[in-house]
Design a protein around this motif. Structure first.
Motif, PDB file in Angstrom:
ATOM      1  N   ARG A 300       0.852  -1.194   0.000  1.00  0.00           N
ATOM      2  CA  ARG A 300       0.000   0.000   0.000  1.00  0.00           C
ATOM      3  C   ARG A 300       0.882   1.237   0.000  1.00  0.00           C
ATOM      4  NH1 ARG A 300      -2.083  -3.686   3.254  1.00  0.00           N
ATOM      5  NH2 ARG A 300      -0.790  -2.956   4.979  1.00  0.00           N
ATOM      6  N   LEU A 301       0.480   2.230  -0.797  1.00  0.00           N
ATOM      7  CA  LEU A 301       1.274   3.459  -0.909  1.00  0.00           C
ATOM      8  C   LEU A 301       0.347   4.666  -0.983  1.00  0.00           C
ATOM      9  CD1 LEU A 301       4.047   4.881  -1.423  1.00  0.00           C
ATOM     10  CD2 LEU A 301       3.605   4.565  -3.873  1.00  0.00           C
ATOM     11  N   ILE A 302       0.678   5.686  -0.184  1.00  0.00           N
ATOM     12  CA  ILE A 302      -0.016   6.977  -0.233  1.00  0.00           C
ATOM     13  C   ILE A 302       0.947   8.000  -0.819  1.00  0.00           C
ATOM     14  CG2 ILE A 302      -1.075   8.811   1.141  1.00  0.00           C
ATOM     15  CD1 ILE A 302      -1.700   6.589   3.257  1.00  0.00           C
ATOM     16  N   VAL A 303       0.564   8.588  -1.957  1.00  0.00           N
ATOM     17  CA  VAL A 303       1.363   9.627  -2.614  1.00  0.00           C
ATOM     18  C   VAL A 303       0.651  10.954  -2.399  1.00  0.00           C
ATOM     19  CG1 VAL A 303       2.338  10.457  -4.781  1.00  0.00           C
ATOM     20  CG2 VAL A 303       2.216   8.001  -4.332  1.00  0.00           C
ATOM     21  N   ASP A 304       1.380  11.948  -1.907  1.00  0.00           N
ATOM     22  CA  ASP A 304       0.795  13.222  -1.498  1.00  0.00           C
ATOM     23  C   ASP A 304       1.465  14.351  -2.278  1.00  0.00           C
ATOM     24  OD1 ASP A 304      -0.178  15.443  -0.160  1.00  0.00           O
ATOM     25  OD2 ASP A 304       0.194  14.654   1.852  1.00  0.00           O
ATOM     26  N   ILE A 305       0.701  15.054  -3.134  1.00  0.00           N
ATOM     27  CA  ILE A 305       1.261  16.167  -3.911  1.00  0.00           C
ATOM     28  C   ILE A 305       0.556  17.481  -3.577  1.00  0.00           C
ATOM     29  CG2 ILE A 305       2.116  14.730  -5.801  1.00  0.00           C
ATOM     30  CD1 ILE A 305      -0.333  15.623  -7.442  1.00  0.00           C
ATOM     31  N   ARG A 306       0.025  17.602  -2.381  1.00  0.00           N
ATOM     32  CA  ARG A 306      -0.597  18.875  -1.982  1.00  0.00           C
ATOM     33  C   ARG A 306       0.427  20.006  -2.013  1.00  0.00           C
ATOM     34  NH1 ARG A 306      -2.164  18.227   3.681  1.00  0.00           N
ATOM     35  NH2 ARG A 306      -0.600  16.571   3.609  1.00  0.00           N
ATOM     36  N   GLY A 307       0.002  21.149  -2.508  1.00  0.00           N
ATOM     37  CA  GLY A 307       0.858  22.319  -2.516  1.00  0.00           C
ATOM     38  C   GLY A 307       2.014  22.257  -3.491  1.00  0.00           C
ATOM     39  N   ASN A 308       2.060  21.233  -4.338  1.00  0.00           N
ATOM     40  CA  ASN A 308       3.170  21.084  -5.282  1.00  0.00           C
ATOM     41  C   ASN A 308       2.918  21.991  -6.494  1.00  0.00           C
ATOM     42  OD1 ASN A 308       4.889  20.156  -7.399  1.00  0.00           O
ATOM     43  ND2 ASN A 308       5.040  18.153  -6.450  1.00  0.00           N
ATOM     44  N   PRO A 309       3.782  23.011  -6.736  1.00  0.00           N
ATOM     45  CA  PRO A 309       3.526  23.958  -7.821  1.00  0.00           C
ATOM     46  C   PRO A 309       3.934  23.466  -9.190  1.00  0.00           C
ATOM     47  CG  PRO A 309       5.547  24.557  -6.709  1.00  0.00           C
ATOM     48  CD  PRO A 309       4.990  23.365  -5.964  1.00  0.00           C
ATOM     49  N   GLY A 310       4.461  22.231  -9.287  1.00  0.00           N
ATOM     50  CA  GLY A 310       4.849  21.681 -10.576  1.00  0.00           C
ATOM     51  C   GLY A 310       6.351  21.674 -10.768  1.00  0.00           C
ATOM     52  N   GLY A 311       6.769  21.786 -12.028  1.00  0.00           N
ATOM     53  CA  GLY A 311       8.191  21.728 -12.346  1.00  0.00           C
ATOM     54  C   GLY A 311       8.396  21.151 -13.736  1.00  0.00           C
ATOM     55  N   ASN A 312       9.225  20.129 -13.813  1.00  0.00           N
ATOM     56  CA  ASN A 312       9.543  19.499 -15.085  1.00  0.00           C
ATOM     57  C   ASN A 312       8.480  18.445 -15.408  1.00  0.00           C
ATOM     58  OD1 ASN A 312      10.776  17.788 -17.127  1.00  0.00           O
ATOM     59  ND2 ASN A 312      12.698  18.821 -16.648  1.00  0.00           N
ATOM     60  N   ILE A 313       7.775  18.638 -16.517  1.00  0.00           N
ATOM     61  CA  ILE A 313       6.698  17.719 -16.896  1.00  0.00           C
ATOM     62  C   ILE A 313       7.225  16.295 -17.042  1.00  0.00           C
ATOM     63  CG2 ILE A 313       5.016  17.161 -18.713  1.00  0.00           C
ATOM     64  CD1 ILE A 313       4.911  20.227 -19.263  1.00  0.00           C
ATOM     65  N   LEU A 314       8.425  16.160 -17.608  1.00  0.00           N
ATOM     66  CA  LEU A 314       9.002  14.827 -17.804  1.00  0.00           C
ATOM     67  C   LEU A 314       9.215  14.119 -16.480  1.00  0.00           C
ATOM     68  CD1 LEU A 314       9.530  16.297 -20.549  1.00  0.00           C
ATOM     69  CD2 LEU A 314      11.679  15.034 -20.684  1.00  0.00           C
ATOM     70  N   ALA A 315       9.645  14.856 -15.451  1.00  0.00           N
ATOM     71  CA  ALA A 315       9.876  14.245 -14.139  1.00  0.00           C
ATOM     72  C   ALA A 315       8.578  13.696 -13.572  1.00  0.00           C
ATOM     73  CB  ALA A 315      10.494  15.272 -13.185  1.00  0.00           C
ATOM     74  N   GLY A 316       7.507  14.474 -13.682  1.00  0.00           N
ATOM     75  CA  GLY A 316       6.221  14.007 -13.153  1.00  0.00           C
ATOM     76  C   GLY A 316       5.687  12.808 -13.900  1.00  0.00           C
ATOM     77  N   GLN A 317       5.786  12.825 -15.225  1.00  0.00           N
ATOM     78  CA  GLN A 317       5.221  11.718 -15.997  1.00  0.00           C
ATOM     79  C   GLN A 317       6.061  10.452 -15.866  1.00  0.00           C
ATOM     80  OE1 GLN A 317       4.388  13.515 -19.951  1.00  0.00           O
ATOM     81  NE2 GLN A 317       2.255  13.607 -19.247  1.00  0.00           N
ATOM     82  N   LYS A 318       7.370  10.581 -15.707  1.00  0.00           N
ATOM     83  CA  LYS A 318       8.195   9.387 -15.481  1.00  0.00           C
ATOM     84  C   LYS A 318       7.832   8.746 -14.140  1.00  0.00           C
ATOM     85  CE  LYS A 318      12.177  10.883 -18.256  1.00  0.00           C
ATOM     86  NZ  LYS A 318      12.227   9.752 -19.219  1.00  0.00           N
TER      87      LYS A 318
END
Length: 508
Positions: A300-318
């Protein structure tokens, strides 16, 4: 550490900086109007969705007498409700943050929002931590926030209220005007309900957002998805709140990540908080995330991206691909608006896939190019997460975080738990004006420079959903939460304890 009393008073700046001269005003209006007409990918959607005409508004501003020019220019940009598209004022404002030395956060009790002081900056101690704030300058705090929300660039009401709370005590003057008041009178109640009032002036701090070293290059611009104003706020918080933020119990901070094991009724779950997707090296970002994920419970995994303003699209999609366990049929693709200038731009080899569909615009009449994914997955580390996953978002999860949430949902990776009903709804690849000039010049485009000291970030390519939502834009629509949890006082003061427990129950 810097003491807040040593930072300059905002009041000292009154009357010290004049509005730009007529030549500068004309140049600013011309460049911004040209940018919107020829490169701004969301122009048709913003005109329709918000009943505005920013191009005509800029022409009228250019023809005006220049009275209150900066305020009116920023108001036109704000009317786009696009946190990607931001205008940056010239020095001295470009390096300054106006602040009062505390932070308020919101929780809910019996369905009503409440606001408490959770951090103090630069040694300020006049207001106790944990007290409930009831009024701001004599105005009920929630009503004041609603009025402030109407001035933000949020795409929907939840985002506007989150941004209002973020800007309540921290205002990056590169992107927004000074507060109207020179000081703030805060009314708060102690734990027994006794009211107190404290008065503190607005002060100024020189702060610059952290960013990858390649941020000025055209190649880097082609992968950017970030809220620059929220980056500036985050940079200030790192400087000013460093000593007052408690260390999370049992969690480890590592670069952009905070991670660890959290107990649940069904056994331990992994917890991964991602504060930013800013990275010069998306493959290394994914490798770092893979190493962390491998060390966490695999069921089981909880991923939390609250308050994350973004960045490199490639990093997020990878990272989405890692979480997908290799099952990743679609990643949010991006598209240009069809104009003569984007046609010239896509004559460059890196942008060639978009060229044929833009070239056909005269025959098809279509307003947008074909959409293509920009993220290669051939350099992913071999690790893939095998277990069940839940994603936590809020209305400040923006840009690359919107891409991340959309890809998470569209590839069926698990439920989305929101502390707000939607993500921030920022669906674009954002380019800095200097990077656009760098790319457009060799392509035969005509992009004029901004007057010295000013800056512009512009949404140039829009993102689309995949899967069952294929073709729906992310901009202004966002990604809806599967289930909503309103933060509690315990969440605010005790490291999201109720939120994580609720997430664990949803995850099963």
């Amino acid at each position: 550490m810097l003491n807040y009393l040593a930072t300059p008073l905002l009041a000292a700046t009154r009357g010290t900086v004049m509005e730009p001269d007529a030549g500068t005003r004309n140049a600013l209006c011309d460049v911004l109007r040209f940018a919107l007409e020829n490169y701004y990918v969301h122009l048709p959607q913003k005109r329709a969705g918000f009943a505005i005409d920013p191009v005509q508004a800029l022409q009228l501003l250019k023809e005006s007498d220049g009275n209150r020019f900066s305020r009116r220019l920023l108001s036109i940009v704000s009317s786009l409700h696009d946190r990607h598209t931001t205008f940056r004022l010239a020095p001295p404002w470009s390096g300054l943050v106006a602040y009062v030395p505390f932070l308020l956060e919101q929780y809910f009790e019996n369905g009503r929002p409440r606001y408490i002081v959770t951090k103090r900056f630069f040694g300020f101690e006049e207001i106790p931590l944990g007290v409930e704030v009831t009024h701001w300058n004599g105005v009920p705090i929630h009503l004041y926030l609603e009025n402030l929300a109407a001035e933000t660039q949020g795409a929907h009401w939840a985002a506007q209220m989150r941004l209002a709370l973020s800007n309540l005590t921290i205002r990056p003057l590169a992107f927004m005007l000074r507060p109207s008041e020179d000081w703030v009178a805060l009314t708060y109640a102690d734990p027994w309900g006794k009211p107190y009032t404290a008065t503190t002036p607005w002060r100024c701090y020189a702060s610059q957002p952290e960013g990858p070293s390649g941020s000025a290059s055209g190649a880097y611009a082609m992968a950017q998805g970030v809220d620059h104003k929220l980056l500036a706020t985050g940079a200030f918080l790192r400087d000013a709140g460093r000593t007052t933020q408690p260390s999370p119990t049992g969690l480890t901070s590592q670069g952009a990540f905070r991670h660890g094991r959290v107990p649940t009724a069904a056994g331990e779950a992994g917890y991964l908080r991602i504060f930013t997707f800013q990275s010069d090296d998306p493959a290394q970002f994914a490798a770092s995330a893979a190493g962390i994920l491998a060390s966490l419970p695999q069921e089981r995994l909880i991923v939390d991206i609250r308050g994350n303003p973004g960045g490199n699209i490639l990093a997020g999609q990878k990272l989405v691909a890692l979480l997908a366990g290799g099952r990743i049929p679609g990643m949010a693709p991006i598209a240009f608006r069809n104009t003569s200038q984007t046609l010239a731009l896509t004559s460059l080899p890196p942008l060639a896939p978009w060229n044929p569909s833009i070239r056909l615009q005269t025959s098809t009449g279509l307003g947008f190019s074909q959409a293509f994914s920009i993220t290669p997955l051939d350099d992913l580390p071999p690790y893939r997460y095998p277990g069940r996953i839940l994603l936590i978002v809020d209305a400040l999860s923006y840009s690359t975080s919107d891409f991340f949430a959309a890809d998470f949902v569209d590839n069926g990776l698990g439920p989305v738990l929101g502390v707000d009903p939607l993500t921030g709804a920022g669906g674009a690849n954002v380019w800095e004006w200097g990077a656009l000039m760098e790319l457009a010049g060799p392509a035969g485009g005509t992009v004029a420079p901004l007057p010295p000291g000013y800056g512009l970030n512009l949404s140039v390519r829009r993102a689309l959903r995949t899967g069952a939502s294929a073709g729906i834009p992310i901009e202004d629509v966002g990604v809806a939460a599967t289930v909503v949890h309103h933060l509690t006082r315990t969440d605010i003061l005790d490291e999201n304890r109720d939120l994580i427990a609720f997430a664990a129950r949803v995850l099963g």
